[in-house]
Design an enzyme around this catalytic site. Structure first.
Site, short mmCIF file in Angstrom:
data_model
loop_
_atom_site.label_atom_id
_atom_site.label_comp_id
_atom_site.label_asym_id
_atom_site.label_seq_id
_atom_site.Cartn_x
_atom_site.Cartn_y
_atom_site.Cartn_z
N ASN A 279 0.83 -1.20 0.00
CA ASN A 279 0.00 0.00 0.00
C ASN A 279 0.87 1.26 0.00
O ASN A 279 2.04 1.21 -0.37
CB ASN A 279 -1.00 -0.02 1.17
CG ASN A 279 -2.35 0.58 0.77
OD1 ASN A 279 -2.41 1.66 0.20
ND2 ASN A 279 -3.42 -0.14 1.06
N ARG A 280 0.30 2.38 0.44
CA ARG A 280 0.94 3.67 0.22
C ARG A 280 1.60 4.25 1.47
O ARG A 280 1.09 4.10 2.57
CB ARG A 280 -0.10 4.68 -0.31
CG ARG A 280 -0.62 4.31 -1.69
CD ARG A 280 -1.84 5.12 -2.08
NE ARG A 280 -2.29 4.74 -3.42
CZ ARG A 280 -3.11 3.72 -3.68
NH1 ARG A 280 -3.59 2.98 -2.68
NH2 ARG A 280 -3.46 3.43 -4.92
N HIS B 241 3.56 -0.01 -2.62
CA HIS B 241 3.95 -1.43 -2.74
C HIS B 241 5.45 -1.65 -2.87
O HIS B 241 5.89 -2.49 -3.66
CB HIS B 241 3.23 -2.06 -3.94
CG HIS B 241 1.75 -2.17 -3.79
ND1 HIS B 241 1.11 -2.31 -2.57
CD2 HIS B 241 0.75 -2.15 -4.73
CE1 HIS B 241 -0.20 -2.40 -2.77
NE2 HIS B 241 -0.44 -2.30 -4.06
N HIS C 177 -1.09 -9.72 -3.82
CA HIS C 177 -1.94 -8.82 -4.60
C HIS C 177 -2.68 -9.56 -5.73
O HIS C 177 -2.76 -9.06 -6.85
CB HIS C 177 -1.09 -7.69 -5.18
CG HIS C 177 -1.85 -6.41 -5.41
ND1 HIS C 177 -3.06 -6.38 -6.04
CD2 HIS C 177 -1.55 -5.13 -5.11
CE1 HIS C 177 -3.47 -5.12 -6.12
NE2 HIS C 177 -2.57 -4.34 -5.54
N ALA C 178 -3.22 -10.75 -5.43
CA ALA C 178 -3.98 -11.48 -6.45
C ALA C 178 -5.28 -10.75 -6.78
O ALA C 178 -5.92 -10.18 -5.90
CB ALA C 178 -4.27 -12.90 -5.98
N TYR C 179 -5.62 -10.77 -8.06
CA TYR C 179 -6.88 -10.21 -8.56
C TYR C 179 -7.81 -11.37 -8.87
O TYR C 179 -7.49 -12.22 -9.71
CB TYR C 179 -6.65 -9.44 -9.85
CG TYR C 179 -5.97 -8.10 -9.71
CD1 TYR C 179 -6.66 -6.92 -10.02
CD2 TYR C 179 -4.63 -7.99 -9.34
CE1 TYR C 179 -6.03 -5.68 -9.93
CE2 TYR C 179 -4.00 -6.76 -9.24
CZ TYR C 179 -4.71 -5.61 -9.54
OH TYR C 179 -4.08 -4.39 -9.46
N ASP D 157 -11.24 1.19 -2.91
CA ASP D 157 -9.80 1.02 -2.78
C ASP D 157 -9.45 1.52 -1.38
O ASP D 157 -8.82 2.56 -1.21
CB ASP D 157 -9.05 1.82 -3.87
CG ASP D 157 -7.57 1.45 -3.93
OD1 ASP D 157 -7.13 0.57 -3.16
OD2 ASP D 157 -6.83 2.05 -4.74
N GLN E 282 -7.31 -4.53 2.54
CA GLN E 282 -7.60 -3.54 1.50
C GLN E 282 -8.54 -4.19 0.50
O GLN E 282 -8.21 -5.21 -0.12
CB GLN E 282 -6.30 -3.12 0.79
CG GLN E 282 -6.49 -1.98 -0.22
CD GLN E 282 -6.42 -0.60 0.39
OE1 GLN E 282 -6.18 -0.45 1.60
NE2 GLN E 282 -6.58 0.43 -0.42
N GLU F 183 -6.58 -7.63 0.04
CA GLU F 183 -5.18 -7.68 0.45
C GLU F 183 -5.09 -7.52 1.97
O GLU F 183 -5.29 -6.43 2.50
CB GLU F 183 -4.40 -6.56 -0.24
CG GLU F 183 -4.47 -6.58 -1.75
CD GLU F 183 -4.24 -5.19 -2.34
OE1 GLU F 183 -3.10 -4.71 -2.26
OE2 GLU F 183 -5.20 -4.60 -2.87
#
Length: 344
Positions: free
Chosen positions: A83-84, A109, A178-180, A245, A281, A309
Site C-alpha cells: 500500500n501507500r 507497494h 496482490h492477487a486479482y 480502494d 484492503q 489484500e
C-alpha cells in the site's frame, strides 16, 4: 494429499538481471495453484464450481513476458511495505528516509523495484513451497537488511500464505499478496454479480491521493458497511461509488479469524479470507482499463476483478495511532492468510 510439481517457466531478460524463473504447481482434489519464483506470483488458481468443473479465477499472463512488463502487481507478493506511504517519507529514530515515488506523490507497494519484481529462492516443503530472499540494507530506501520467507501450502480447499521476516535494524514492514480474483473465471467481464461481505466495523477514509486522512471511521450507515453481504454492482450504483480502494480495520486479535467472504451465485463459487493481519484492503480493479492482454488473450476492463489484500494499515509509519508496522531487530514478523474456496 497435495501434489507439488516444479518446472522452468522462463528466463528473466538480461536487462532485468537474468535468472531462471520456476513455476510450482500445488494440486489437491479441490484446488490447483501455480506460483512463480518471480515475485512469489500466484499465476493461476483453479477452483471447482457447482458443476464440478475447474476454472481459473485469478488474472494474469500465460507467459513470463507479461509479468516482466509493467502490470498492476497481478498475483504478486508486495513489500517491504504494501500500500501507500505518504510522500514516500518517514522518520525513524531521528533519521528521515525518502523512498521512490511511484504512485503520484506517494510510494506504493515497495517502490520502483519491490518484492514483486525480484527472483526469490524456492524450496519445496510438505504440501507447498517456501520462497526466501534477503532484502539488502537500503533497498528502495528502506533501512536495514531484511530476511523474508513466504510459504504457500495447500490443504484440500484451502491455500495458506505465511509471511515471516527478521530485520537487522528498525524498519517498517507490511507484506501482502496482490492477487486479482474473478470467481466467474478470469477474463469473464465485470464482478458486479459477486456478493461481498467484510467483517469490519470501521474503515480508513482517504484523501485524493489515496492516503488515509488519519480518521478511523465507523462503517455504520455508509457505503463501507459490508458486514452483511451486498451485490457489488447494485451497491456501487446505490451509493454512486466508482469502486473501492480502501483499508477495512479488523479486530486486533493476532489470531486466525474470518474477515471477508465473496460469493458468485451463478457458479456457486465462494471464497473466504481468514487472517491474523490488522487490516484488509478491498480493491475493485478501478484502474484496470482493458489495455492488458491476459491469459487466453482475455482483456481485463475496469471492475473485472477484486483484491482482498490482508495487510497492516496504509501509511501507518506516519500515523502513530495506527497499529505499528515497525519490526525491530530480534523480533520476528509472522502473519498468515488463508483462502478457503467452496462451491454450493
Amino acid at each position: 494429499m497435495t501434489e507439488v510439481r516444479r518446472e522452468v517457466f522462463g528466463e528473466m531478460p538480461p536487462e532485468q538481471g537474468g535468472g531462471v524463473v520456476e513455476k510450482f504447481t500445488l494440486k489437491s482434489d479441490s484446488l490447483k495453484v501455480e506460483i512463480l519464483s518471480l515475485g512469489c506470483i500466484i499465476a493461476a488458481l483453479e477452483v471447482k464450481g457447482r458443476d464440478g468443473e475447474f476454472t481459473d479465477v485469478v488474472l494474469g499472463f500465460d507467459t513470463l513476458e507479461g509479468y516482466t512488463r509493467k502490470h498492476p502487481f497481478f498475483g504478486a507478493v508486495v513489500g517491504r511495505v504494501a500500500n501507500r506511504i505518504a510522500k514516500g517519507r518517514f522518520t525513524l529514530e531521528g533519521k528521515e528516509y525518502q523512498l521512490f515515488l511511484n504512485n503520484g506523490p506517494n510510494s506504493l507497494h515497495g517502490g520502483a523495484k519491490g518484492f514483486d519484481k525480484v527472483l526469490w529462492s524456492p524450496q519445496v516443503v510438505p504440501s507447498g513451497v517456501c520462497f526466501f530472499r534477503l532484502s539488502p540494507d537500503g533497498e528502495e530506501g528502506y533501512p536495514g537488511a531484511l530476511q523474508v520467507w513466504v510459504t504457500y501450502t495447500l490443504s484440500g480447499r484451502e491455500l495458506a500464505i505465511n509471511y515471516r521476516a527478521q530485520a537487522s535494524q528498525l524498519t517498517p514492514l507490511s507484506l501482502t499478496n496482490h492477487a486479482y480474483f474473478n470467481l466467474a473465471g478470469q477474463g469473464s467481464g465485470d464482478i458486479y454479480d459477486h456478493e461481498v461481505s467484510i467483517e469490519a466495523d470501521s474503515y480508513l477514509p482517504v484523501d485524493d491521493t489515496k492516503i488515509p486522512t488519519g480518521e478511523v471511521a465507523a462503517v455504520q450507515g455508509t457505503a463501507f458497511d459490508l458486514r452483511q453481504p451486498v451485490e457489488l454492482g447494485k451497491h456501487l450504483r446505490n451509493f454512486r461509488l466508482d469502486g473501492f480502494d480502501h483499508n477495512f480495520c479488523l479486530q486486533q486479535a493476532g489470531v486466525r479469524r474470518l474477515v471477508a467472504r465473496v460469493r458468485h451465485p451463478p457458479t456457486g463459487r465462494a471464497m473466504e479470507v481468514h487472517t491474523t493481519q490488522p487490516g484488509i484492503q478491498f480493491y475493485t480493479g478501478n484502474n484496470l482499463d482493458g489495455s492488458l492482454k491476459g491469459k487466453g488473450a482475455a482483456t481485463y476492463p475496469k471492475h473485472s476483478a477484486f483484491c482482498l489484500e490482508t495487510q497492516s494499515w496504509p501509511d501507518a509509519v506516519n500515523k502513530p495511532h495506527f497499529p505499528s508496522t515497525l519490526l525491530r531487530p530480534g523480533q520476528e514478523y509472522n502473519h498468515t492468510t488463508w483462502l478457503l474456496f467452496s462451491a454450493a
